[in-house]
Design an enzyme around this catalytic site. Structure first.
Site, PDB file in Angstrom:
ATOM      1  N   ASN A 105       0.821  -1.201   0.000  1.00 25.18           N
ATOM      2  CA  ASN A 105       0.000   0.000   0.000  1.00 25.18           C
ATOM      3  C   ASN A 105       0.857   1.254   0.000  1.00 25.18           C
ATOM      4  O   ASN A 105       2.069   1.207   0.225  1.00 25.18           O
ATOM      5  CB  ASN A 105      -0.911   0.018   1.237  1.00 25.18           C
TER       6      ASN A 105
ATOM      7  N   CYS B 146      -5.171  -7.895  -3.662  1.00 29.45           N
ATOM      8  CA  CYS B 146      -5.752  -6.700  -4.265  1.00 29.45           C
ATOM      9  C   CYS B 146      -6.383  -7.104  -5.588  1.00 29.45           C
ATOM     10  O   CYS B 146      -5.689  -7.554  -6.510  1.00 29.45           O
ATOM     11  CB  CYS B 146      -4.686  -5.632  -4.487  1.00 29.45           C
TER      12      CYS B 146
ATOM     13  N   ASN C  90      -8.066  -5.259  -7.974  1.00 29.87           N
ATOM     14  CA  ASN C  90      -7.704  -4.426  -9.121  1.00 29.87           C
ATOM     15  C   ASN C  90      -6.235  -4.619  -9.479  1.00 29.87           C
ATOM     16  O   ASN C  90      -5.853  -4.595 -10.652  1.00 29.87           O
ATOM     17  CB  ASN C  90      -7.986  -2.957  -8.820  1.00 29.87           C
TER      18      ASN C  90
ATOM     19  N   ASN D 152      -8.495 -10.665   2.615  1.00 35.31           N
ATOM     20  CA  ASN D 152      -8.217  -9.458   3.398  1.00 35.31           C
ATOM     21  C   ASN D 152      -9.547  -8.975   3.989  1.00 35.31           C
ATOM     22  O   ASN D 152     -10.619  -9.258   3.461  1.00 35.31           O
ATOM     23  CB  ASN D 152      -7.539  -8.381   2.546  1.00 35.31           C
TER      24      ASN D 152
ATOM     25  N   HIS E  71     -12.875  -6.945   5.235  1.00 32.03           N
ATOM     26  CA  HIS E  71     -13.768  -5.904   4.722  1.00 32.03           C
ATOM     27  C   HIS E  71     -14.950  -5.710   5.657  1.00 32.03           C
ATOM     28  O   HIS E  71     -15.503  -6.677   6.193  1.00 32.03           O
ATOM     29  CB  HIS E  71     -14.291  -6.280   3.325  1.00 32.03           C
TER      30      HIS E  71
ATOM     31  N   GLU F 271      -9.748   2.309   1.697  1.00 34.90           N
ATOM     32  CA  GLU F 271      -8.875   1.142   1.732  1.00 34.90           C
ATOM     33  C   GLU F 271      -7.873   1.230   2.867  1.00 34.90           C
ATOM     34  O   GLU F 271      -7.257   2.268   3.095  1.00 34.90           O
ATOM     35  CB  GLU F 271      -8.122   0.993   0.397  1.00 34.90           C
ATOM     36  N   ARG F 272      -7.727   0.121   3.547  1.00 32.76           N
ATOM     37  CA  ARG F 272      -6.738   0.001   4.616  1.00 32.76           C
ATOM     38  C   ARG F 272      -5.341   0.308   4.067  1.00 32.76           C
ATOM     39  O   ARG F 272      -4.882  -0.317   3.129  1.00 32.76           O
ATOM     40  CB  ARG F 272      -6.788  -1.436   5.158  1.00 32.76           C
TER      41      ARG F 272
ATOM     42  N   CYS G  14     -11.921  -0.735  -5.391  1.00 33.01           N
ATOM     43  CA  CYS G  14     -11.276  -1.818  -4.647  1.00 33.01           C
ATOM     44  C   CYS G  14     -11.890  -3.128  -5.123  1.00 33.01           C
ATOM     45  O   CYS G  14     -13.090  -3.355  -4.936  1.00 33.01           O
ATOM     46  CB  CYS G  14     -11.487  -1.640  -3.142  1.00 33.01           C
ATOM     47  N   GLY G  15     -11.087  -3.971  -5.749  1.00 32.67           N
ATOM     48  CA  GLY G  15     -11.607  -5.209  -6.323  1.00 32.67           C
ATOM     49  C   GLY G  15     -12.090  -6.192  -5.282  1.00 32.67           C
ATOM     50  O   GLY G  15     -13.197  -6.740  -5.376  1.00 32.67           O
TER      51      GLY G  15
ATOM     52  N   GLY H 204     -12.931  -5.477  -2.305  1.00 33.56           N
ATOM     53  CA  GLY H 204     -14.062  -4.833  -1.643  1.00 33.56           C
ATOM     54  C   GLY H 204     -15.347  -4.963  -2.438  1.00 33.56           C
ATOM     55  O   GLY H 204     -16.442  -5.103  -1.865  1.00 33.56           O
TER      56      GLY H 204
END
Length: 267
Positions: free
Chosen positions: A63, A72, A74, A153, A155, A204-205, A213-214, A216
């Site tokens: 990040n 991730c 995207n 991850n 959400h 996004e974290r 955010c894909g 997400g």
């Protein structure tokens, strides 16, 4: 001197560095400098293409704050097109969330994002329940109902009547760092348009407000279905574009969307 390529998927932008032969990555301080939009290249994150013993290639992503998320969505689409160009083909990619299968066809990338994780302790979220679906949470003096999903991850999905009334810049970091999320969280605020159409904004974290955010988006469709607000297949409108998500009968979530190269450069 090092070559890089800048890519974006739904406006979520990344610096991609090919380390397939060296296996090298930069330290957190360097990554933060590269992502700086005023004094660096500017990006939501840095992706490294690395060799893998269990897949065709390994993707590590960092990040803008130098932290390393597990996955991730995207980013993996950009990673796929970086490797395949415009050639219709499939790849296996090793990620922090496991080995994922990706396919490029008609200039769109479909990613098998795996099975959603709904067990609270595995997400993780410290709720005294096995699953967190439409549970109340107070943030900044306001009462919200949250649904928590992991796509490798964490959400936190929040359904709202009017997305335009959410002050994302103010409240996003408070969700990310709330005490119930031991590893922090990504937060999606979602307005339901119909059973197969949703509108989403994301914090996004480790990166803050981004255009998309894909993972997400995948978590959003799963959460919408769990709350009986949407079907298992839906188009999600993001600030940076649209993604098509399907929660399949095999319990895997499939994400389809575009990715494009922005420019080449040398560091």
């Amino acid at each position: 001197m090092k070559k890089f390529e800048k890519w974006q998927g739904c406006g979520n932008d990344f610096i991609i560095i090919n380390s397939i032969h060296t296996g090298k990555i930069d330290d957190a301080e360097k990554i933060i400098k590269l992502c700086d939009r005023h004094f660096g290249i500017g990006a939501d994150g840095v992706i490294y293409v690395l060799p893998s013993e269990v897949a065709d290639a390994r993707m590590r992503i960092f990040n803008a704050d130098g932290s390393e998320p597990e996955m991730c969505g995207n980013g993996i689409r950009c990673f796929t097109k970086f490797l395949l160009g415009n050639k219709s083909d499939s790849l296996t990619v090793e990620t922090g969330a496991g080995v994922l299968t990706v396919q490029l066809k008609n200039n769109l990338v479909t990613v098998d994002m795996g099975e959603p994780i709904l067990t609270a302790e595995k997400i993780p979220v410290t709720f005294d329940k096995e699953k967190v679906i439409a549970e109340p949470l107070q943030v900044d003096g306001e009462n919200f109902k949250i649904t928590c999903v992991s796509m490798g991850n964490p959400h936190c999905v929040v359904f709202v009547d009017d997305l335009s009334k959410i002050n994302l810049e103010k409240i996003g970091s408070q969700f990310e760092n709330h005490k119930i999320f031991p590893r922090r969280t990504n937060t999606e605020f979602v307005e339901v348009i119909s059973r197969n159409e949703l509108k989403m904004r994301v914090w996004e974290r480790g990166s803050g407000i981004t255009l998309a955010c894909g993972t997400g988006t995948c978590a959003t469709v799963v959460a919408a279905n769990l709350n009986n607000l949407a079907d298992r297949s839906a188009t999600v409108h993001l600030d940076g574009g649209d993604l098509k998500i399907e929660w399949g009968a095999d319990n895997h979530v499939y994400m389809t969307g575009a990715a494009e190269k922005v420019f080449d450069g040398i560091i």
